[in-house]
Design a protein around this motif. Structure first.
Motif, PDB file in Angstrom:
ATOM      1  N   MET A 268       0.915   5.341   0.564  1.00 15.38           N
ATOM      2  CA  MET A 268       0.553   6.250   1.246  1.00 15.38           C
ATOM      3  C   MET A 268       1.225   7.457   1.028  1.00 15.38           C
ATOM      4  SD  MET A 268      -1.665   4.470   4.400  1.00 15.38           S
ATOM      5  CE  MET A 268      -0.232   4.309   5.429  1.00 15.38           C
TER       6      MET A 268
ATOM      7  N   SER B  67      -6.832  -9.383   6.398  1.00 16.26           N
ATOM      8  CA  SER B  67      -7.885  -8.950   5.516  1.00 16.26           C
ATOM      9  C   SER B  67      -7.412  -8.441   4.189  1.00 16.26           C
ATOM     10  CB  SER B  67      -8.290  -7.551   6.133  1.00 16.26           C
ATOM     11  OG  SER B  67      -8.701  -7.659   7.363  1.00 16.26           O
TER      12      SER B  67
ATOM     13  N   TYR C 294       0.850  -1.234   0.031  1.00 13.46           N
ATOM     14  CA  TYR C 294       0.100   0.120  -0.011  1.00 13.46           C
ATOM     15  C   TYR C 294       0.911   1.357  -0.213  1.00 13.46           C
ATOM     16  CZ  TYR C 294      -3.783  -2.932   1.528  1.00 13.46           C
ATOM     17  OH  TYR C 294      -4.917  -4.439   1.507  1.00 13.46           O
TER      18      TYR C 294
ATOM     19  N   ALA D  32       2.218  -5.154   2.991  1.00 12.32           N
ATOM     20  CA  ALA D  32       0.990  -5.974   4.040  1.00 12.32           C
ATOM     21  C   ALA D  32       1.021  -7.613   3.607  1.00 12.32           C
ATOM     22  CB  ALA D  32      -0.354  -5.406   3.295  1.00 12.32           C
TER      23      ALA D  32
ATOM     24  N   PRO E  54      -2.124 -11.985  14.183  1.00 11.98           N
ATOM     25  CA  PRO E  54      -2.409 -10.791  15.161  1.00 11.98           C
ATOM     26  C   PRO E  54      -2.747  -9.824  14.080  1.00 11.98           C
ATOM     27  CG  PRO E  54      -0.155 -11.448  14.874  1.00 11.98           C
ATOM     28  CD  PRO E  54      -0.668 -12.535  14.317  1.00 11.98           C
ATOM     29  N   SER E  55      -3.583  -8.632  14.712  1.00  8.05           N
ATOM     30  CA  SER E  55      -4.032  -7.671  14.063  1.00  8.05           C
ATOM     31  C   SER E  55      -2.773  -7.217  13.066  1.00  8.05           C
ATOM     32  CB  SER E  55      -4.394  -6.860  15.091  1.00  8.05           C
ATOM     33  OG  SER E  55      -4.905  -5.555  14.297  1.00  8.05           O
TER      34      SER E  55
ATOM     35  N   SER F 267      -1.319  -8.295  10.531  1.00  9.87           N
ATOM     36  CA  SER F 267      -0.581  -9.549   9.867  1.00  9.87           C
ATOM     37  C   SER F 267      -0.954  -9.845   8.516  1.00  9.87           C
ATOM     38  CB  SER F 267      -0.664 -10.711  10.704  1.00  9.87           C
ATOM     39  OG  SER F 267      -1.992 -11.114  10.852  1.00  9.87           O
ATOM     40  N   GLY F 268      -2.132  -9.058   7.859  1.00  9.49           N
ATOM     41  CA  GLY F 268      -2.324  -9.269   6.595  1.00  9.49           C
ATOM     42  C   GLY F 268      -3.481 -10.001   6.337  1.00  9.49           C
TER      43      GLY F 268
HETATM   44  P1  ADP Z   1      -5.174  -7.998   9.385  1.00  9.93           P
HETATM   45  O1  ADP Z   1      -6.236  -8.149   8.710  1.00  9.93           O
HETATM   46  O2  ADP Z   1      -4.222  -8.918   9.810  1.00  9.93           O
HETATM   47  O3  ADP Z   1      -5.359  -7.016  10.755  1.00  9.93           O
HETATM   48  P2  ADP Z   1      -4.665  -6.163   7.265  1.00  9.93           P
HETATM   49  O4  ADP Z   1      -4.403  -6.786   6.250  1.00  9.93           O
HETATM   50  O5  ADP Z   1      -5.713  -5.393   7.545  1.00  9.93           O
HETATM   51  O6  ADP Z   1      -4.084  -6.937   8.523  1.00  9.93           O
HETATM   52  O7  ADP Z   1      -3.424  -4.941   7.373  1.00  9.93           O
HETATM   53  C1  ADP Z   1      -1.868  -5.470   6.918  1.00  9.93           C
HETATM   54  C2  ADP Z   1      -1.055  -4.109   6.912  1.00  9.93           C
HETATM   55  O8  ADP Z   1      -1.252  -3.237   5.844  1.00  9.93           O
HETATM   56  C3  ADP Z   1      -1.177  -3.516   8.290  1.00  9.93           C
HETATM   57  O9  ADP Z   1      -0.137  -2.767   8.536  1.00  9.93           O
HETATM   58  C4  ADP Z   1      -2.375  -2.391   7.803  1.00  9.93           C
HETATM   59  O10 ADP Z   1      -2.188  -0.958   8.574  1.00  9.93           O
HETATM   60  C5  ADP Z   1      -1.885  -2.040   6.367  1.00  9.93           C
HETATM   61  N1  ADP Z   1      -3.034  -1.960   5.619  1.00  9.93           N
HETATM   62  C6  ADP Z   1      -3.916  -2.416   5.350  1.00  9.93           C
HETATM   63  N2  ADP Z   1      -4.957  -1.879   4.641  1.00  9.93           N
HETATM   64  C7  ADP Z   1      -4.535  -0.836   4.275  1.00  9.93           C
HETATM   65  C8  ADP Z   1      -4.868   0.684   3.193  1.00  9.93           C
HETATM   66  N3  ADP Z   1      -5.930   0.370   2.633  1.00  9.93           N
HETATM   67  N4  ADP Z   1      -3.796   1.170   3.354  1.00  9.93           N
HETATM   68  C9  ADP Z   1      -2.557   1.480   3.774  1.00  9.93           C
HETATM   69  N5  ADP Z   1      -2.405   0.313   4.747  1.00  9.93           N
HETATM   70  C10 ADP Z   1      -3.003  -0.602   4.648  1.00  9.93           C
END
Ligand code: ADP
Ligand code: ADP
Length: 228
Positions: free
Chosen positions: A13, A45, A11, A20, A39-40, A42-43
């Motif tokens: 920004m 989603s 990602y 991710a 863990p939260s 970790s990738g």
């Molecule tokens: P989980 O579902 O395990 O909590 P995520 O896949 O949501 O993990 O996130 C993995 C990493 O990517 C984290 O560091 C999160 O902050 C980052 N991240 C997730 N979605 C976005 C996004 N749309 N833009 C920027 N960073 C993102």
């Protein structure tokens, strides 16, 4: 059925880059039942979004039912998604102004199924989740468990081979969560591939295979003897 090779998701920004997913390799066969844990952050989603064709990887290949989908345009990706994947979310994501029946009909509206047929399939899907008698109720007239069953009926109505669920029991009490899990077990027995993300170890322990993410990588991938 699913083959991921060398998947990276970055990602951007502004000047910041978030890695991710880092070089994820994963194969999923037909009729598997998988829990994705970790863990939260970790990738998980990000992985679900890619598996579900809601998003594309930055690098790597994703073959879904023999079709390479990693480089598709958004409209092509949407088409694959509608044909192959059913989604279930923690917050149900039902449209509040529509009845249960109308919510379940929605994926078929997108797929261009004629109205009479839509209604028939939607009624049948509601019947399969035990909610025939709630067909004309709106979401706010239903319990959390009933709403999630409507969402499951909606996810299965186009007859997808793969069901993806992101914390499907996260908003439900234990007993209701168990009822929802029983539905997933039934869909699995009927031949679906079930992939769910969960924080709850009691839920993960019901899956046949448990894949653990950490820092954007798969750090463990094991058959769960308890459930097999
Ligand atoms: P989980 O579902 O395990 O909590 P995520 O896949 O949501 O993990 O996130 C993995 C990493 O990517 C984290 O560091 C999160 O902050 C980052 N991240 C997730 N979605 C976005 C996004 N749309 N833009 C920027 N960073 C993102
Ligand atoms: P059976 O009763 O033998 O299990 P179904 O009635 O489920 O078979 O399905 C019959 C045919 O209709 C199959 O080809 C199936 O793919 C298709 N089908 C099932 N559900 C839907 C739906 N919601 N919309 C369109 N076609 C469907």
């Amino acid at each position: 059925m699913i083959e991921l090779q060398g998947i990276h998701k970055i990602y951007r920004m502004g000047a910041e880059e978030v890695h991710a997913l880092r070089d994820v390799n994963l194969q999923i066969g037909e009729n598997e039942f998988i829990a994705i844990v970790g863990p939260s952050g970790s990738g998980k989603s990000t992985m679900m979004n890619i598996l579900g064709c809601l998003d594309s990887p930055t690098r790597g290949s994703y073959s879904l039912a023999g079709e390479e989908v990693s480089q598709l345009r958004d409209d092509q990706l949407a088409d694959v998604r509608n044909r192959r994947i059913g989604f279930i979310f923690q917050s149900f994501n039902l449209l509040p102004r529509l009845t249960a029946l109308q919510n379940v009909e929605l994926p078929m509206v997108y797929a261009g199924v004629p109205a009479a047929e839509r209604r028939r399939w939607a009624e049948r899907a509601l019947e399969q989740v035990g909610l025939k008698q709630r067909a004309h109720h709106r979401p706010n007239e239903m319990s959390g468990g009933q709403r999630q069953r409507v969402a499951i009926a909606r996810a299965m109505v186009n007859n997808p081979a793969i069901m993806l669920a992101d914390e499907p029991t996260g908003n439900l009490d234990t007993k209701t969560g168990e009822e929802i899990m029983a539905l997933f077990h039934r869909l699995h027995r009927e031949g679906k591939t079930i992939i769910l993300v969960t924080h709850e170890s009691e839920i993960a322990q019901q899956a046949r295979r448990i894949v653990t993410f950490r820092d954007g990588k798969i750090v463990d991938d094991r058959i769960n003897e308890v459930a097999s």
